[in-house]
Structures are given as structure tokens and as C-alpha cells.
Design an enzyme around this catalytic site. Structure first.
Site, PDB file in Angstrom:
ATOM      1  N   LEU A 167       0.864  -1.192   0.000  1.00 15.62           N
ATOM      2  CA  LEU A 167       0.000   0.000   0.000  1.00 15.62           C
ATOM      3  C   LEU A 167       0.889   1.228   0.000  1.00 15.62           C
ATOM      4  O   LEU A 167       1.819   1.308   0.807  1.00 15.62           O
ATOM      5  CB  LEU A 167      -0.853   0.041   1.272  1.00 15.62           C
ATOM      6  CG  LEU A 167      -1.900  -1.056   1.477  1.00 15.62           C
ATOM      7  CD1 LEU A 167      -2.441  -0.973   2.899  1.00 15.62           C
ATOM      8  CD2 LEU A 167      -3.041  -0.916   0.475  1.00 15.62           C
ATOM      9  N   HIS A 168       0.643   2.150  -0.893  1.00 10.55           N
ATOM     10  CA  HIS A 168       1.430   3.384  -0.851  1.00 10.55           C
ATOM     11  C   HIS A 168       0.690   4.588  -1.402  1.00 10.55           C
ATOM     12  O   HIS A 168       1.199   5.705  -1.355  1.00 10.55           O
ATOM     13  CB  HIS A 168       2.743   3.213  -1.620  1.00 10.55           C
ATOM     14  CG  HIS A 168       2.541   3.183  -3.110  1.00 10.55           C
ATOM     15  ND1 HIS A 168       2.034   2.095  -3.763  1.00 10.55           N
ATOM     16  CD2 HIS A 168       2.758   4.115  -4.052  1.00 10.55           C
ATOM     17  CE1 HIS A 168       1.948   2.343  -5.049  1.00 10.55           C
ATOM     18  NE2 HIS A 168       2.383   3.569  -5.262  1.00 10.55           N
TER      19      HIS A 168
END
Ligand code: UD1
Length: 365
Positions: free
Chosen positions: A204-205
Site C-alpha cells: 500500500l502506498h
């Protein structure tokens, strides 16, 4: 024929590597590589150059981090003199990061032809910074290489001339195909004490998922809960690590194992053998589709719709209940089974090289 490639951020490297290799097999092609330095940590950049056997950049602009405007402006002003010095016949830009749009703009102003690899993708969500980068880059590009037929449709609808568009397939899959055998020799599963098919892999970013503390907390709570059933491996993007540390968000009792970013080969090994992948990355939606691994995407939309219509991808949005339901379905053996989209065959870069070399190139300025 002098071709200059511009890369800057992690997802560019696996796209440029096969194109440089394919162009290298043609006589009379000189290639120059410019790294903007948008990503600069060894584990966000150098390790990919090593795994993908990309030559050392001829120039590194070292622009680093900053606001989008600052980062883009740095690239604009630092790239212009480099292009004036090298005077390439064609510049190739990749994907949808800030380095891509900045480079395309410099080329357009200097009247240097520019080719966009991975053109035509649209999420139709202008709150996503990458969508702006895609729209602008495609309007400026002289040659547009699309990974899927939806890309062609989007470009034609936006008024791009048909003779500029080449449906070549997915260059990222070229890298995957090439390095798959090497990933089978990776010892990362043994190092992490993992058994194939018995863990989930998470990345996740996106600012939309990690920048808001409440959103991030809700997603993390869901992951901690999922990990009771399925251990989770979570390599952290630097942005995500910063946000989790700032929120002091960790659950030592859970089975979420957080790691530093991994190399291309080790990440591919983990992806290939995962029970499922949870992500907000663009590229990972495509890689899981190719590998036939179930993918749950924590986004409301995707610019890569074939991963949903043909592949293994399911958009769960930020609905953590839906995320848990979909994980439950996969655990019960009821996962989506997909196919590999057309021209995701390991030869996209060869088609790009061929399309470039089939044209006659005249300097405009
Ligand atoms: C960029 C791309 C995104 C891509 C992602 C892959 C844009 C608009 N976004 O997002 O499309 O999916 O790369 O990783 O171009 N940082 C480090 N070390 C690094 C690089 C970044 O610590 O080597 C940290 C910095 O705090 C920086 C933050 O990460 O401010 C964000 O980096 P940035 O390049 O601005 O965007 P990404 O989130 O990486």
C-alpha cells in the site's frame, strides 16, 4: 538513431529494461539513460537496476522528493540542458509518474519527438496524481505504445491520431517473463519461513490510502484481523512506513510482518506463491493477473480494467468489510480465475523497437 530513455521511480525500471534490451539488438541505435532521481533509496532504485541488468544511468539529475510542483519543476529545469547537450532523435518516457510528465513537457518544448510506453490508461479519476500525468503525457507524445485495447480506445476518443498509436502489449510482463526462472531460485520464502500458498502479500502506498490517518487505521485494522487466518507479508514503501510510524500503528500480537522494500526478484517470488495479494499498486494488479494469483485492490477504480474484466483482480475500494469478505471467499477456494490479456506475452518491447525503427526520423529543431 539516438534514443534517450528517462526513468525516475520504481515502476519505471521494469518497463525500461526490456525496451533498452530490445533496441540494443538493432544496428545503428545509440542509447542514453537518464535517471531523474525521483526515487533514490538503494532499495527503491539501485536494487532494480541490478536485478533487471539495466546499465548505469549516463546522467542522474538527483531531484529527490518534494511536493509534486517542486519535484516536477526540478526535473523540468534540470533535464532541459541535458537534452540540449545530448540532442537525441527520440526520447522514451514510461508509465505515469511525475518524471514521465515532466520529461514529456521538456521534450515538447524543445521539439524533440517523445514516445510514451504504457500510453492510454485511464482511471477517469482526476484526484489521482497519476491520471493527470497520463492525460498530459499522452497529449504531448508523438508515439504512443499501449498495453491493452482500452488504451487505444481512450486515446482515439481524446483525439490522438490513429497513426501515432501502437498496441504492443505489456512491457512489464516482458520483465516478469524474463526473470521468472531467477525468481524460482530466490530463497526469500525460506528466509521468511513461509510455505507456498499459505500467506498473503500486501503493498500500500497511494496517498489516498496512507495519508489520511483514519483511512490507514481502518485498513490496518482489517489487515491485522485477516492475519489471524492468513499470515501477511507487508513490504513497506517509505511513505507508508513514515505514516505508520507517525501514527504509532503496529500490532505486535498480529501476524502482519512488515519489511523494507524488496528486490524485484524476491518480490516476484513472493507474489507467485502467495495465496492472495492485497495492493493499491498499478503494476501489481497486472503481475497478479499474469501469474493467476487472486488480487484485491484497495482502490475505487483502476486504470487497468483488463485486470478486472479478464484477470484475477477485484476492486474492493476502501470498504474494509468487503475486503474481509473477499479474503474469506478466496480462503474458501472461491477465487476469481482469470486469463492472460492479449499480447502480454513477453515480447512487447520487441514490438516497440520494431515500431520505432520502422519510422523515418527527422530532427525538428
Ligand atoms: C511514485 C509515483 C507513483 C508510483 C510510486 C511507486 C508519482 C506522482 N507517483 O509515488 O505513481 O506508484 O512512485 O513507488 O510520481 N521516498 C523515500 N525514498 C525514495 C523515494 C521516496 O524515502 O527513494 C519517500 C519520500 O518521503 C517521498 C515519498 O517517499 O516524499 C514519496 O515519494 P514520491 O516519489 O514523491 O512518490 P511515491 O509515493 O513514491
Amino acid at each position: 538513431m539516438h534514443i534517450l530513455h528517462i526513468v525516475g521511480a520504481r515502476p519505471n525500471f521494469m518497463k525500461a529494461a526490456p525496451v533498452m534490451r530490445a533496441l540494443g539488438t538493432w544496428d545503428g541505435v545509440r542509447q542514453t539513460l537518464v535517471h531523474t532521481g525521483q526515487h533514490y533509496d538503494a532499495n527503491m532504485s539501485d536494487v532494480f537496476f541490478h536485478d533487471l541488468e539495466i546499465p548505469e544511468p549516463d546522467v542522474n539529475l538527483g531531484v529527490g522528493s518534494g511536493s509534486h510542483a517542486q519535484q516536477t519543476a526540478q526535473i523540468l529545469s534540470q533535464l532541459e540542458p541535458v537534452l540540449l547537450e545530448y540532442r537525441p532523435d527520440l526520447v522514451l518516457v514510461y508509465g505515469d509518474v511525475n518524471s514521465t510528465v515532466a520529461a514529456a513537457l521538456v521534450c515538447a518544448k524543445l521539439l524533440i519527438p517523445v514516445g510514451h510506453v504504457e500510453a492510454g490508461l485511464r482511471s477517469f479519476d482526476r484526484t489521482m496524481p497519476e491520471e493527470i500525468n497520463r492525460l498530459v503525457t499522452d497529449q504531448l507524445a508523438d508515439l504512443l505504445f499501449t498495453p491493452s485495447a482500452d488504451g487505444d480506445e481512450n486515446l482515439l476518443r481524446e483525439g490522438v491520431a490513429a497513426d501515432k498509436i501502437h498496441f504492443v502489449g505489456n512491457v512489464m510482463i516482458d520483465s516478469l517473463v524474463r526473470l521468472r526462472t531467477r525468481s524460482e531460485k530466490s530463497i526469500v520464502l525460506a528466509e521468511l519461513k513461509l510455505v507456498p500458498g499459505t500467506y498473503g502479500l500486501v503493498t500500500l502506498h497511494r496517498p489516498s490510502n496512507v495519508d489520511n490517518p483514519e483511512t490507514l487505521a481502518a485498513i490496518m485494522a482489517a489487515l491485522y484481523e485477516v492475519s489471524r487466518e492468513l499470515p501477511i507479508i507487508f513490504p513497506l514503501h517509505p511513505r507508508t512506513r513514515q505514516r505508520l510510524e507517525a501514527a504509532n500503528n503496529h500490532d505486535p500480537g498480529s501476524r502482519v510482518q512488515m519489511l523494507d522494500p524488496l528486490s524485484y526478484v524476491d518480490f516476484l517470488a513472493l507474489q507467485r506463491l502467495a495465496k492472495l495479494v492485497i495492493t493499491d499498486s498499478g503494476g501489481i494488479q497486472e503481475e497478479t493477473t499474469y501469474l493467476g494469483v487472486p488480487c484485491l485492490t484497495v482502490r475505487e477504480n483502476t486504470e487497468r480494467p483488463v485486470t478486472v474484466s479478464i484477470g484475477t483482480n477485484v476492486l474492493v475500494g476502501q470498504d474494509v468489510k468487503r475486503l474481509r469478505t473477499e479474503v474469506g471467499r478466496i480462503m474458501a477456494g472461491d477465487q476469481k480465475r482469470g486469463r492472460v490479456p492479449p499480447l502480454w506475452d513477453g515480447h512487447a518491447a520487441e514490438r516497440i523497437a520494431h515500431a520505432i525503427m520502422a519510422r523515418s526520423w527527422e530532427r525538428r529543431a
